[in-house]
Design an enzyme around this catalytic site. Structure first.
Site, PDB file in Angstrom:
ATOM      1  CD  GLN A  20      -2.930  -1.166   2.269  1.00  0.00           C
ATOM      2  OE1 GLN A  20      -2.638  -1.777   3.288  1.00  0.00           O
ATOM      3  NE2 GLN A  20      -4.067  -0.512   2.150  1.00  0.00           N
ATOM      4  CG  HIS A 121      -0.897  -6.087   5.245  1.00  0.00           C
ATOM      5  ND1 HIS A 121      -1.018  -5.470   6.479  1.00  0.00           N
ATOM      6  CD2 HIS A 121      -2.027  -5.774   4.571  1.00  0.00           C
ATOM      7  CE1 HIS A 121      -2.158  -4.800   6.529  1.00  0.00           C
ATOM      8  NE2 HIS A 121      -2.792  -4.975   5.377  1.00  0.00           N
ATOM      9  CG  ASN A 165      -3.400  -7.481   8.158  1.00  0.00           C
ATOM     10  OD1 ASN A 165      -3.695  -6.933   9.222  1.00  0.00           O
ATOM     11  ND2 ASN A 165      -4.003  -7.176   7.015  1.00  0.00           N
ATOM     12  CD  GLU A 166      -7.810  -6.939   7.887  1.00  0.00           C
ATOM     13  OE1 GLU A 166      -8.160  -7.009   6.699  1.00  0.00           O
ATOM     14  OE2 GLU A 166      -8.072  -5.966   8.599  1.00  0.00           O
ATOM     15  CE1 TYR A 296      -9.840   0.720   9.307  1.00  0.00           C
ATOM     16  CE2 TYR A 296      -9.648  -1.665   9.518  1.00  0.00           C
ATOM     17  CZ  TYR A 296      -9.069  -0.427   9.280  1.00  0.00           C
ATOM     18  OH  TYR A 296      -7.728  -0.342   9.031  1.00  0.00           O
ATOM     19  CD  GLU A 353      -5.075  -2.644   9.514  1.00  0.00           C
ATOM     20  OE1 GLU A 353      -6.125  -2.339   8.913  1.00  0.00           O
ATOM     21  OE2 GLU A 353      -4.257  -3.461   9.083  1.00  0.00           O
ATOM     22  CD1 TRP A 400      -6.073   2.141   7.302  1.00  0.00           C
ATOM     23  CD2 TRP A 400      -4.307   0.828   7.787  1.00  0.00           C
ATOM     24  NE1 TRP A 400      -5.511   1.728   6.117  1.00  0.00           N
ATOM     25  CE2 TRP A 400      -4.430   0.927   6.388  1.00  0.00           C
ATOM     26  CE3 TRP A 400      -3.258   0.069   8.330  1.00  0.00           C
ATOM     27  CZ2 TRP A 400      -3.559   0.283   5.518  1.00  0.00           C
ATOM     28  CZ3 TRP A 400      -2.398  -0.571   7.460  1.00  0.00           C
ATOM     29  CH2 TRP A 400      -2.550  -0.469   6.072  1.00  0.00           C
ATOM     30  CD  GLU A 407      -8.582   0.704   1.730  1.00  0.00           C
ATOM     31  OE1 GLU A 407      -7.535   0.859   2.381  1.00  0.00           O
ATOM     32  OE2 GLU A 407      -9.380  -0.210   1.960  1.00  0.00           O
ATOM     33  CD1 TRP A 408      -6.521  -2.924   1.027  1.00  0.00           C
ATOM     34  CD2 TRP A 408      -5.027  -3.890  -0.309  1.00  0.00           C
ATOM     35  NE1 TRP A 408      -5.415  -3.244   1.785  1.00  0.00           N
ATOM     36  CE2 TRP A 408      -4.491  -3.837   0.998  1.00  0.00           C
ATOM     37  CE3 TRP A 408      -4.238  -4.467  -1.321  1.00  0.00           C
ATOM     38  CZ2 TRP A 408      -3.215  -4.322   1.317  1.00  0.00           C
ATOM     39  CZ3 TRP A 408      -2.970  -4.955  -1.000  1.00  0.00           C
ATOM     40  CH2 TRP A 408      -2.479  -4.878   0.300  1.00  0.00           C
TER      41      TRP A 408
HETATM   42  C1  BGC Z   1      -6.369  -3.850   6.014  1.00  0.00           C
HETATM   43  C2  BGC Z   1      -5.725  -2.625   5.416  1.00  0.00           C
HETATM   44  C3  BGC Z   1      -6.789  -1.771   4.755  1.00  0.00           C
HETATM   45  C4  BGC Z   1      -7.762  -1.313   5.807  1.00  0.00           C
HETATM   46  C5  BGC Z   1      -8.894  -0.413   5.317  1.00  0.00           C
HETATM   47  C6  BGC Z   1      -7.698  -3.597   6.651  1.00  0.00           C
HETATM   48  O1  BGC Z   1      -8.599  -4.520   6.129  1.00  0.00           O
HETATM   49  O2  BGC Z   1      -5.483  -4.551   6.828  1.00  0.00           O
HETATM   50  O3  BGC Z   1      -4.739  -3.043   4.538  1.00  0.00           O
HETATM   51  O4  BGC Z   1      -6.270  -0.708   4.045  1.00  0.00           O
HETATM   52  O5  BGC Z   1      -8.352  -2.415   6.441  1.00  0.00           O
HETATM   53  O6  BGC Z   1      -9.677  -1.092   4.389  1.00  0.00           O
END
Ligand code: BGC
Length: 450
Positions: A20, A121, A165-166, A296, A353, A400, A407-408
């Site tokens: 990223q 990641h 990660n995730e 989030y 995050e 984060w 952003e993917w």
């Molecule tokens: C990820 C990050 C991503 C963020 C916001 C997480 O899922 O680890 O790489 O940018 O959330 O979407």
């Protein structure tokens, strides 16, 4: 005056990930990753953005570490790109790639910022994808070789490790929803990938213990606290399905050594086909030192007979949303922390995050007045404080993200940073108001409400 002061040794950090921010996608011998391949194929990413240059952190890491210091971070979470170290995923080691991370670690340690290192990641070496990627059990073996190499080379400088990660996102967004690389829509594949990721996590923990290194090791999971839309039995069942799908498929194997039954039944057909060995669950449930949580938003669900997973997610109307259309719900962080501590582990927890994307505007006077982000952060940090007050061993918070980045699937259209990146203007770094706010928060180790 109400005070929200945190324990003295609390880790205040920010997080990023290699693909990223780094750019330099084919420099110094780096091999191709599945994200290079995925972004170079048109139509996968908003505006066909790629991480080829990203924030050019590969060349600007020194400047970025200076900014971290200015903000007062005492810790920084970043990830290592596997294909920088092993361009083919296995075999030949690229010294120049290794040297980059050694220089970065040196720069951090020089200014007393403790690194928290993620080893995966999402940027799998493309060469391994060609042999089946994470669906192939051999990848677990190659990951283990890479991880061992990292312990040997960097072990003396890294106090805290997060091999994965995730894994939910890797397995399901990448192999079931086709939103992420490698871009498949196949439930069986996703379940096999999830299993292999968990297995490789367990092996990384085992190898870490055997290495005799002093640091700590954990895993980072993306967890949503799930709420039923009503008290009805069917909605509560929907909640259980969603919770099992998002959270328990990873939490249960790690902490209880088994997959949740409610989904085993639903996945029966797929599970019959995939490769799980008897000893796997023991390896997966190795004791870890801490759990990393990426939070989030929450999920509110109601029962849906027609959906495979028996639930549908609702968007509560009165709520506020971020630019990702994610509901802002700080109470969910509190509820999640309490639940993890109650149902899964008394070990330290870290928020690895938390943050939000908003439509930031760079004004003519060169400022970004991101009040909405400050509000988001403040509410979540207060929720975290409440959890500590109520007995949860929360040891750190990583925002984060340190800076706007790739952003993917959304490319550069979404900005999560507290540092604004002016991509068109020589990659200028501009501290947003939220960065100044976070700086002050760290300086007083918490918040003071007047
Ligand atoms: C990820 C990050 C991503 C963020 C916001 C997480 O899922 O680890 O790489 O940018 O959330 O979407």
């Amino acid at each position: 005056m109400t005070e929200f002061i945190f324990p003295e040794d609390f880790a205040w950090g920010a997080a990023t990930a290699s693909y990223q921010i780094e750019g330099a996608y084919q420099e110094d011998g780096k091999g191709e990753s599945i994200w290079d391949r995925f972004t170079h194929s048109r139509g996968n990413i908003v505006n066909n953005d790629t991480g080829d240059v990203a924030c050019d952190h590969y060349h600007r890491y020194r400047e970025d570490v200076v900014l971290m210091k200015e903000l007062g971070l005492n810790s920084y979470r970043f990830s290592i790109a596997w294909p920088r170290i092993l361009p083919d995923g296995k075999g030949r080691v690229e010294q120049k790639g290794l040297d980059f991370y050694k220089r970065l670690l040196d720069a951090l340690l020089e200014v007393e910022i403790k690194p928290l290192v993620t080893l995966y990641h999402w940027d799998l070496p493309q060469k391994l994808q060609e042999k089946g990627g994470w669906e192939n059990r051999d990848t677990v073996k190659y990951f283990n070789e890479y991880v061992q190499l990292m312990y040997r080379e960097l072990g003396d400088f890294v106090p805290r490790w997060v091999p994965h990660n995730e894994p939910f996102v890797v397995a399901f967004s990448g192999n079931f929803l086709a939103e992420h690389a490698p871009g498949y829509q196949d439930l069986g594949k996703a379940i096999q990938v999830a299993h292999n990721l968990l297995l490789s996590h367990g092996m990384a923990v085992k190898g870490f213990r055997e290495s005799g290194l002093n640091g700590e090791i954990g895993i980072t999971l993306d967890l949503n606290h799930v709420y039923a839309a009503s008290d009805s039995e069917s909605d509560r069942l929907a909640r259980n399905y969603c919770d099992a799908f998002n959270n328990r498929w990873f939490l249960d194997p790690i902490f209880k050594g088994k997959y949740p039954e409610i989904l085993m039944n639903l996945y029966q057909e797929e599970l019959n086909k995939i490769e799980i060995e008897d000893k796997d669950m023991d390896i997966i449930s190795q004791e870890i030192d801490f759990l990393g949580i990426n939070y989030y938003s929450r999920a509110v669900v109601s029962y849906d007979e027609d959906s495979f997973f028996k639930y549908k997610q609702l968007a509560p109307q009165k709520s506020e949303y971020t630019a990702m259309d994610w509901e802002i719900y700080p109470e969910g962080l509190y509820d999640l922390l309490k639940r993890l501590n109650r149902d899964y582990t008394s070990k330290p927890l870290y928020i690895t995050e938390n943050g939000a994307a908003f439509d930031d505007q760079l004004t003519e006077d060169g400022k970004v007045y991101d009040k909405n982000r400050i509000k988001y952060l403040e509410k979540h940090i207060k929720a975290a404080h409440k959890a500590i007050r109520d007995g949860v061993p929360l040891k750190g918070y990583y925002l984060w993200s340190l800076m706007d980045n790739f952003e993917w699937a959304y490319g550069y259209s979404k900005r999560f940073g507290i540092i604004y990146i002016d991509y068109e203007n020589k990659q200028r770094r501009i501290l947003k108001d939220s960065a100044r706010w976070y700086q002050e928060l760290i300086a007083q180790n918490g918040l003071k409400d007047l």
